[in-house]
Design an enzyme around this catalytic site. Structure first.
Site, mmCIF file in Angstrom:
data_model
loop_
_atom_site.group_PDB
_atom_site.id
_atom_site.type_symbol
_atom_site.label_atom_id
_atom_site.label_comp_id
_atom_site.label_asym_id
_atom_site.label_seq_id
_atom_site.Cartn_x
_atom_site.Cartn_y
_atom_site.Cartn_z
ATOM 1 N N LYS A 225 4.973 30.559 0.704
ATOM 2 C CA LYS A 225 6.176 30.349 0.062
ATOM 3 C C LYS A 225 6.955 30.167 1.470
ATOM 4 O O LYS A 225 6.183 29.943 3.000
ATOM 5 C CB LYS A 225 6.921 32.114 -0.080
ATOM 6 C CG LYS A 225 5.682 32.551 -1.657
ATOM 7 C CD LYS A 225 6.722 33.652 -1.966
ATOM 8 C CE LYS A 225 6.676 33.801 -3.225
ATOM 9 N NZ LYS A 225 6.486 35.320 -3.563
ATOM 10 N N TYR B 142 9.141 30.194 -11.924
ATOM 11 C CA TYR B 142 9.793 31.591 -12.091
ATOM 12 C C TYR B 142 10.239 32.015 -13.495
ATOM 13 O O TYR B 142 11.276 33.237 -13.550
ATOM 14 C CB TYR B 142 10.511 32.272 -11.245
ATOM 15 C CG TYR B 142 9.767 32.727 -9.722
ATOM 16 C CD1 TYR B 142 8.743 33.666 -10.138
ATOM 17 C CD2 TYR B 142 10.405 31.601 -8.659
ATOM 18 C CE1 TYR B 142 8.012 33.867 -8.475
ATOM 19 C CE2 TYR B 142 9.158 31.913 -7.593
ATOM 20 C CZ TYR B 142 8.062 32.775 -7.727
ATOM 21 O OH TYR B 142 7.458 32.987 -6.473
ATOM 22 N N ASN C 168 7.541 37.940 1.161
ATOM 23 C CA ASN C 168 6.888 38.407 0.446
ATOM 24 C C ASN C 168 4.967 37.014 0.928
ATOM 25 O O ASN C 168 3.920 36.996 0.474
ATOM 26 C CB ASN C 168 6.326 39.490 -0.029
ATOM 27 C CG ASN C 168 6.279 39.377 -1.522
ATOM 28 O OD1 ASN C 168 6.385 37.829 -1.634
ATOM 29 N ND2 ASN C 168 6.342 39.468 -3.338
ATOM 30 N N HIS D 7 2.112 33.493 -3.195
ATOM 31 C CA HIS D 7 2.432 33.906 -4.949
ATOM 32 C C HIS D 7 0.869 33.540 -5.119
ATOM 33 O O HIS D 7 0.292 32.449 -5.099
ATOM 34 C CB HIS D 7 3.389 32.953 -5.831
ATOM 35 C CG HIS D 7 2.815 32.010 -7.000
ATOM 36 N ND1 HIS D 7 3.016 33.117 -7.777
ATOM 37 C CD2 HIS D 7 2.223 31.575 -7.779
ATOM 38 C CE1 HIS D 7 3.138 32.889 -8.921
ATOM 39 N NE2 HIS D 7 2.040 32.491 -9.153
ATOM 40 N N GLU E 203 -0.214 27.187 -14.569
ATOM 41 C CA GLU E 203 0.281 27.275 -13.336
ATOM 42 C C GLU E 203 0.163 26.021 -12.657
ATOM 43 O O GLU E 203 1.107 25.527 -12.132
ATOM 44 C CB GLU E 203 0.245 28.760 -12.596
ATOM 45 C CG GLU E 203 1.834 29.178 -13.124
ATOM 46 C CD GLU E 203 1.819 30.487 -12.139
ATOM 47 O OE1 GLU E 203 2.802 32.078 -12.923
ATOM 48 O OE2 GLU E 203 0.820 31.128 -11.005
HETATM 49 P P1 IDP Z 1 3.974 38.811 -7.422
HETATM 50 O O1 IDP Z 1 4.022 37.648 -6.827
HETATM 51 O O2 IDP Z 1 2.788 39.936 -6.894
HETATM 52 O O3 IDP Z 1 2.863 38.097 -8.964
HETATM 53 P P2 IDP Z 1 6.494 39.139 -9.638
HETATM 54 O O4 IDP Z 1 6.813 40.420 -10.239
HETATM 55 O O5 IDP Z 1 5.853 38.484 -10.144
HETATM 56 O O6 IDP Z 1 5.434 39.518 -8.449
HETATM 57 O O7 IDP Z 1 7.548 38.614 -8.513
HETATM 58 C C1 IDP Z 1 7.551 37.702 -8.373
HETATM 59 C C2 IDP Z 1 7.656 37.105 -7.313
HETATM 60 O O8 IDP Z 1 9.627 38.233 -6.682
HETATM 61 C C3 IDP Z 1 7.706 38.322 -6.233
HETATM 62 O O9 IDP Z 1 6.311 38.116 -5.265
HETATM 63 C C4 IDP Z 1 8.523 38.915 -5.073
HETATM 64 O O10 IDP Z 1 9.055 37.706 -4.031
HETATM 65 C C5 IDP Z 1 10.232 38.533 -5.340
HETATM 66 N N1 IDP Z 1 10.958 39.755 -6.055
HETATM 67 C C6 IDP Z 1 9.780 41.013 -7.247
HETATM 68 N N2 IDP Z 1 10.991 41.780 -7.064
HETATM 69 C C7 IDP Z 1 11.012 41.823 -6.561
HETATM 70 C C8 IDP Z 1 12.290 42.303 -5.845
HETATM 71 O O11 IDP Z 1 12.873 43.725 -6.114
HETATM 72 N N3 IDP Z 1 13.238 42.009 -5.000
HETATM 73 C C9 IDP Z 1 13.566 40.376 -4.159
HETATM 74 N N4 IDP Z 1 12.583 39.947 -4.903
HETATM 75 C C10 IDP Z 1 11.767 40.611 -5.437
HETATM 76 MG MG MG Z 2 4.180 37.419 -10.106
#
Ligand code: IDP
Ligand code: MG
Length: 150
Positions: free
Chosen positions: A9, A49, A112, A115, A126
């Site tokens: 990202k 998303y 983080n 993805h 995807e």
């Molecule tokens: P993942 O990337 O580990 O699959 P997901 O639950 O699919 O996690 O969420 C997608 C992305 O959305 C996360 O990687 C993160 O960047 C963002 N995200 C998820 N939960 C939150 C939150 O509570 N606050 C801000 N960003 C979030």
């Molecule tokens: Mg996810």
């Protein structure tokens, strides 16, 4: 062979972590099948998303992923989805195991680094969303038999 989409990202790209992320996936034994460095448009971000539409973090997530270029990749291997998510670590960096990318390089869930697809079906979907068929290269490595049991 199972495949997963992997995105480095904008925060990972800006922080110069493309090489480190790729090195960990290569070191694990996974095989790269496609890669492109690109700016993500709003339409692609929203489709990617879509499952998070309506959640409180959705608008921020779309702004984050479209804020600067990403490195989009397709990787494959036996149980590639589970293996890659394990290498990435838990979504929230403070819950990610030591030694994972999100533990070692991140602090906040909204920054983080990566993805990765969360199921083999989503891996296929995807990759089809992010790559044209001709952008994916099926190949084998001489070392495959020392990494893949079958
Ligand atoms: P993942 O990337 O580990 O699959 P997901 O639950 O699919 O996690 O969420 C997608 C992305 O959305 C996360 O990687 C993160 O960047 C963002 N995200 C998820 N939960 C939150 C939150 O509570 N606050 C801000 N960003 C979030
Ligand atoms: Mg996810």
């Amino acid at each position: 062979m199972e495949r997963s989409l992997v995105l480095i990202k904008p925060d990972g790209v800006q922080r110069g972590l493309i090489g480190k992320v790729i090195a960990r996936l290569e070191r694990r034994g996974l095989r790269l099948v496609g890669a492109k460095f690109m700016q993500v448009g709003k339409a692609l971000a929203e489709e990617h998303y879509a499952i998070h539409k309506g959640k409180p973090f959705y608008e921020g997530l779309i702004a984050y992923i479209t804020s600067a270029p990403v490195m989009a990749m397709a990787w494959e291997g036996p149980s590639a989805v589970a293996a890659i998510r394990q290498t990435m670590g838990a979504t929230r960096p403070l819950e990610a195991a030591p030694g994972t990318i999100r533990h070692d390089f991140a602090l906040e869930v909204g920054r983080n680094i990566t993805h990765a697809s969360d199921s083999p079906e989503n891996g296929k979907q995807e990759i089809a969303l992010w790559f044209k068929q001709e952008e994916l290269t099926s190949w084998s490595r001489d070392v495959d038999r020392w990494i893949f049991e079958k």
